[in-house]
Write a protein that holds these residues in place. Structure first.
Motif, PDB file in Angstrom:
ATOM      1  N   GLY A 210       0.780  -1.226   0.000  1.00  0.00           N
ATOM      2  CA  GLY A 210       0.000   0.000   0.000  1.00  0.00           C
ATOM      3  C   GLY A 210       0.810   1.273   0.000  1.00  0.00           C
ATOM      4  O   GLY A 210       0.252   2.370   0.136  1.00  0.00           O
ATOM      5  N   VAL A 211       2.120   1.170  -0.175  1.00  0.00           N
ATOM      6  CA  VAL A 211       2.981   2.347  -0.228  1.00  0.00           C
ATOM      7  C   VAL A 211       2.900   2.958  -1.625  1.00  0.00           C
ATOM      8  O   VAL A 211       2.834   2.235  -2.629  1.00  0.00           O
ATOM      9  N   ALA A 212       2.899   4.276  -1.700  1.00  0.00           N
ATOM     10  CA  ALA A 212       2.893   4.962  -3.000  1.00  0.00           C
ATOM     11  C   ALA A 212       4.253   4.790  -3.651  1.00  0.00           C
ATOM     12  O   ALA A 212       5.267   5.235  -3.114  1.00  0.00           O
ATOM     13  N   VAL A 213       4.294   4.145  -4.807  1.00  0.00           N
ATOM     14  CA  VAL A 213       5.546   3.813  -5.478  1.00  0.00           C
ATOM     15  C   VAL A 213       5.461   4.167  -6.952  1.00  0.00           C
ATOM     16  O   VAL A 213       4.467   3.882  -7.607  1.00  0.00           O
ATOM     17  N   GLU A 214       6.512   4.776  -7.458  1.00  0.00           N
ATOM     18  CA  GLU A 214       6.687   4.972  -8.895  1.00  0.00           C
ATOM     19  C   GLU A 214       8.011   4.327  -9.287  1.00  0.00           C
ATOM     20  O   GLU A 214       9.037   4.594  -8.662  1.00  0.00           O
ATOM     21  N   VAL A 215       7.962   3.477 -10.306  1.00  0.00           N
ATOM     22  CA  VAL A 215       9.154   2.764 -10.755  1.00  0.00           C
ATOM     23  C   VAL A 215       9.490   3.206 -12.175  1.00  0.00           C
ATOM     24  O   VAL A 215       8.610   3.328 -13.029  1.00  0.00           O
ATOM     25  N   ARG A 216      10.755   3.438 -12.415  1.00  0.00           N
ATOM     26  CA  ARG A 216      11.221   3.829 -13.752  1.00  0.00           C
ATOM     27  C   ARG A 216      12.456   3.010 -14.090  1.00  0.00           C
ATOM     28  O   ARG A 216      13.474   3.096 -13.401  1.00  0.00           O
ATOM     29  N   ARG A 217      12.357   2.185 -15.126  1.00  0.00           N
ATOM     30  CA  ARG A 217      13.525   1.449 -15.587  1.00  0.00           C
ATOM     31  C   ARG A 217      14.116   2.186 -16.789  1.00  0.00           C
ATOM     32  O   ARG A 217      13.448   2.362 -17.810  1.00  0.00           O
ATOM     33  N   PHE A 218      15.377   2.589 -16.677  1.00  0.00           N
ATOM     34  CA  PHE A 218      16.104   3.160 -17.804  1.00  0.00           C
ATOM     35  C   PHE A 218      16.739   1.986 -18.552  1.00  0.00           C
ATOM     36  O   PHE A 218      17.840   1.553 -18.232  1.00  0.00           O
ATOM     37  N   GLU A 219      16.001   1.470 -19.527  1.00  0.00           N
ATOM     38  CA  GLU A 219      16.349   0.200 -20.155  1.00  0.00           C
ATOM     39  C   GLU A 219      17.718   0.193 -20.817  1.00  0.00           C
ATOM     40  O   GLU A 219      18.371  -0.844 -20.901  1.00  0.00           O
ATOM     41  N   ASP A 220      18.160   1.349 -21.312  1.00  0.00           N
ATOM     42  CA  ASP A 220      19.399   1.380 -22.091  1.00  0.00           C
ATOM     43  C   ASP A 220      20.623   1.761 -21.274  1.00  0.00           C
ATOM     44  O   ASP A 220      21.692   2.006 -21.834  1.00  0.00           O
ATOM     45  N   GLN A 221      20.498   1.768 -19.931  1.00  0.00           N
ATOM     46  CA  GLN A 221      21.590   2.227 -19.074  1.00  0.00           C
ATOM     47  C   GLN A 221      22.209   1.093 -18.269  1.00  0.00           C
ATOM     48  O   GLN A 221      21.661   0.006 -18.155  1.00  0.00           O
ATOM     49  N   ILE A 222      23.384   1.386 -17.688  1.00  0.00           N
ATOM     50  CA  ILE A 222      24.094   0.448 -16.832  1.00  0.00           C
ATOM     51  C   ILE A 222      24.136   1.000 -15.407  1.00  0.00           C
ATOM     52  O   ILE A 222      23.853   2.172 -15.162  1.00  0.00           O
ATOM     53  N   HIS A 223      24.506   0.134 -14.488  1.00  0.00           N
ATOM     54  CA  HIS A 223      24.748   0.559 -13.117  1.00  0.00           C
ATOM     55  C   HIS A 223      25.831   1.644 -13.128  1.00  0.00           C
ATOM     56  O   HIS A 223      26.846   1.510 -13.804  1.00  0.00           O
ATOM     57  N   GLY A 224      25.595   2.704 -12.363  1.00  0.00           N
ATOM     58  CA  GLY A 224      26.572   3.782 -12.301  1.00  0.00           C
ATOM     59  C   GLY A 224      26.253   4.972 -13.178  1.00  0.00           C
ATOM     60  O   GLY A 224      26.996   5.962 -13.163  1.00  0.00           O
ATOM     61  N   PHE A 225      25.131   4.941 -13.898  1.00  0.00           N
ATOM     62  CA  PHE A 225      24.859   6.055 -14.814  1.00  0.00           C
ATOM     63  C   PHE A 225      24.664   7.373 -14.085  1.00  0.00           C
ATOM     64  O   PHE A 225      24.837   8.449 -14.669  1.00  0.00           O
ATOM     65  N   LEU A 226      24.327   7.321 -12.798  1.00  0.00           N
ATOM     66  CA  LEU A 226      24.135   8.575 -12.054  1.00  0.00           C
ATOM     67  C   LEU A 226      25.392   9.424 -12.051  1.00  0.00           C
ATOM     68  O   LEU A 226      25.317  10.657 -12.005  1.00  0.00           O
ATOM     69  N   ASN A 227      26.562   8.782 -12.116  1.00  0.00           N
ATOM     70  CA  ASN A 227      27.829   9.513 -12.089  1.00  0.00           C
ATOM     71  C   ASN A 227      28.254  10.022 -13.461  1.00  0.00           C
ATOM     72  O   ASN A 227      29.217  10.788 -13.566  1.00  0.00           O
ATOM     73  N   MET A 228      27.554   9.608 -14.527  1.00  0.00           N
ATOM     74  CA  MET A 228      28.003   9.921 -15.889  1.00  0.00           C
ATOM     75  C   MET A 228      27.354  11.201 -16.409  1.00  0.00           C
ATOM     76  O   MET A 228      26.811  11.250 -17.510  1.00  0.00           O
ATOM     77  N   THR A 229      27.435  12.260 -15.624  1.00  0.00           N
ATOM     78  CA  THR A 229      26.748  13.492 -16.007  1.00  0.00           C
ATOM     79  C   THR A 229      27.552  14.342 -16.984  1.00  0.00           C
ATOM     80  O   THR A 229      27.041  15.323 -17.519  1.00  0.00           O
ATOM     81  N   GLY A 230      28.822  13.958 -17.231  1.00  0.00           N
ATOM     82  CA  GLY A 230      29.660  14.754 -18.120  1.00  0.00           C
ATOM     83  C   GLY A 230      30.108  14.014 -19.358  1.00  0.00           C
ATOM     84  O   GLY A 230      30.955  14.512 -20.105  1.00  0.00           O
ATOM     85  N   ALA A 231      29.570  12.813 -19.595  1.00  0.00           N
ATOM     86  CA  ALA A 231      29.964  12.014 -20.753  1.00  0.00           C
ATOM     87  C   ALA A 231      28.721  11.424 -21.401  1.00  0.00           C
ATOM     88  O   ALA A 231      27.912  10.789 -20.722  1.00  0.00           O
ATOM     89  N   GLY A 232      28.590  11.631 -22.696  1.00  0.00           N
ATOM     90  CA  GLY A 232      27.430  11.109 -23.395  1.00  0.00           C
ATOM     91  C   GLY A 232      26.184  11.940 -23.151  1.00  0.00           C
ATOM     92  O   GLY A 232      26.184  12.907 -22.380  1.00  0.00           O
ATOM     93  N   ARG A 233      25.112  11.528 -23.816  1.00  0.00           N
ATOM     94  CA  ARG A 233      23.843  12.241 -23.682  1.00  0.00           C
ATOM     95  C   ARG A 233      22.828  11.471 -22.848  1.00  0.00           C
ATOM     96  O   ARG A 233      22.118  12.060 -22.038  1.00  0.00           O
ATOM     97  N   THR A 234      22.748  10.160 -23.050  1.00  0.00           N
ATOM     98  CA  THR A 234      21.662   9.411 -22.415  1.00  0.00           C
ATOM     99  C   THR A 234      21.804   9.300 -20.893  1.00  0.00           C
ATOM    100  O   THR A 234      20.789   9.396 -20.195  1.00  0.00           O
ATOM    101  N   PRO A 235      23.016   9.103 -20.340  1.00  0.00           N
ATOM    102  CA  PRO A 235      23.082   9.052 -18.873  1.00  0.00           C
ATOM    103  C   PRO A 235      22.665  10.375 -18.235  1.00  0.00           C
ATOM    104  O   PRO A 235      21.920  10.380 -17.249  1.00  0.00           O
ATOM    105  N   ARG A 236      23.141  11.475 -18.783  1.00  0.00           N
ATOM    106  CA  ARG A 236      22.780  12.780 -18.228  1.00  0.00           C
ATOM    107  C   ARG A 236      21.272  13.024 -18.319  1.00  0.00           C
ATOM    108  O   ARG A 236      20.660  13.526 -17.380  1.00  0.00           O
TER     109      ARG A 236
END
Length: 349
Positions: free
Chosen positions: A308-334
């Protein structure tokens, strides 16, 4: 020293140059990677290829101190440099911490605030390794971000990191005025191991009846038993490996039996949600398609939703673990991180 610095600059320019090529050119450089009916983003595929060509050692193959230095260098290579109004170093519950104040929220008063806990398998990572994503989250979401540097294993095994995260949250409640935080608009979040700590902190807050408006869980580790298809599919070749996961387990909780690894402070997946579900903060949980931790994160989301918890799930299908750190390389991780920031903004509006 100069040679090493020059090499790092050249490597960073190369990574940014290749991952910043027009998409049509990226598609011509190598073959697409398709697995589990998902296609890896071309810029991420090329980033992994460059890592292999450079013979960059996996951090888990190095002694831990050397691995920490290697990870710091690798994250700096792909980090962005987003601007915020203020960055302030401080102490939170006796721990090093860093406050990011966005330009959009410089005025007096209380502001929405995210308590951020970095990833790194409980062994790696610090304020610097996650400086870039904290800047982007603050600037894009217009919220204050308070990042905390908890104690790492193996020097400090379980439950040290959990206890530090909980102490940091309690400190934020008690010292909200010092950082300009609105206790009615607090979020706790993190990536990977940090997502694990954020989820466990939210569970503890619900048990204590303390305020929390949002959980921001980015590819979190939720189940230390780890028997999933995504681990079998993506445990090699997509940055986070089975070897890294095993090293993290051996460093952070080597003394725990299989049954003891069900402790909710380590494995939120086994928490008794019946007693806290009605007080648990809403959840935005995102996973990466090519991530060994994908299935356990999504399984936790389903369990929360069933309770009963309010949950929103988002799968970034084309990404790998660690994409949060890739803000300065490529377009899709950012772009993925920007989307996460906008969801954070909405969750604390």
């Amino acid at each position: 020293m100069i040679t090493s610095h020059v090499q790092q600059v050249v490597e960073r320019l190369l990574v940014r140059g290749v991952t910043g090529l027009p998409e049509v050119l990226q598609r011509r450089l190598g073959r697409p990677v398709v697995r589990d009916a998902q296609t890896l983003a071309d810029d991420v595929r090329l980033m992994l290829a460059l890592q292999r060509l450079a013979r960059e050692p996996a951090v888990e193959t190095l002694p831990i101190v050397e691995g920490r230095r290697a990870l710091a260098r690798q994250t700096a290579m792909i980090a962005g440099d987003d601007q915020v109004a203020e960055v302030r170093d401080l102490r939170v519950a006796g721990l090093p911490a860093r406050l990011y104040v966005p330009s959009a929220r410089r005025g007096p008063g209380a502001h929405p605030t995210l308590l951020f806990l970095h990833g790194g398998g409980f062994v790696y990572g610090d304020l610097d390794s996650h400086d870039a994503p904290c800047r982007l989250l603050a600037s894009e979401a217009g919220v204050r971000v308070l990042a905390v540097d908890y104690r790492l294993a193996p020097e400090h095994p379980f439950p040290a990191a959990h206890d530090d995260a909980w102490a940091a949250y309690r400190w934020l409640l008690e010292h909200a005025d010092e950082v300009g935080a609105d206790t009615a608009r607090l979020a706790v979040g993190g990536d990977s191991a940090g997502g694990n700590l954020a989820a466990a902190t939210a569970l503890a807050a619900a048990r204590e009846g303390l305020p929390l408006a949002l959980q921001l869980l980015v590819y979190p580790g939720t189940d230390a038993l780890r028997d999933t298809e995504s681990l079998r599919l993506f445990g090699e070749g997509f940055y986070l490996t089975q070897g890294f996961i095993d090293l993290a387990a051996d460093a952070y909780y080597p003394h725990l039996s299989q049954d003891e690894r069900r402790d909710p402070r380590l494995s939120p997946a086994y928490a008794d949600l019946g007693e806290v579900a009605d007080r648990l903060a809403p959840v935005f949980l995102c996973t990466a398609g090519f991530d060994p931790l994908r299935d356990e994160g999504e399984a936790y989301a389903r369990r929360l939703e069933e309770a009963g918890v309010a949950v929103e799930v988002r799968r970034f299908e084309d990404q790998i673990h660690g994409f949060l750190n890739m803000t300065g390389a490529g377009r899709t991780p950012r772009a993925a991180v920007v989307e996460i920031a906008h969801r954070l903004e909405a969750g604390l509006a």
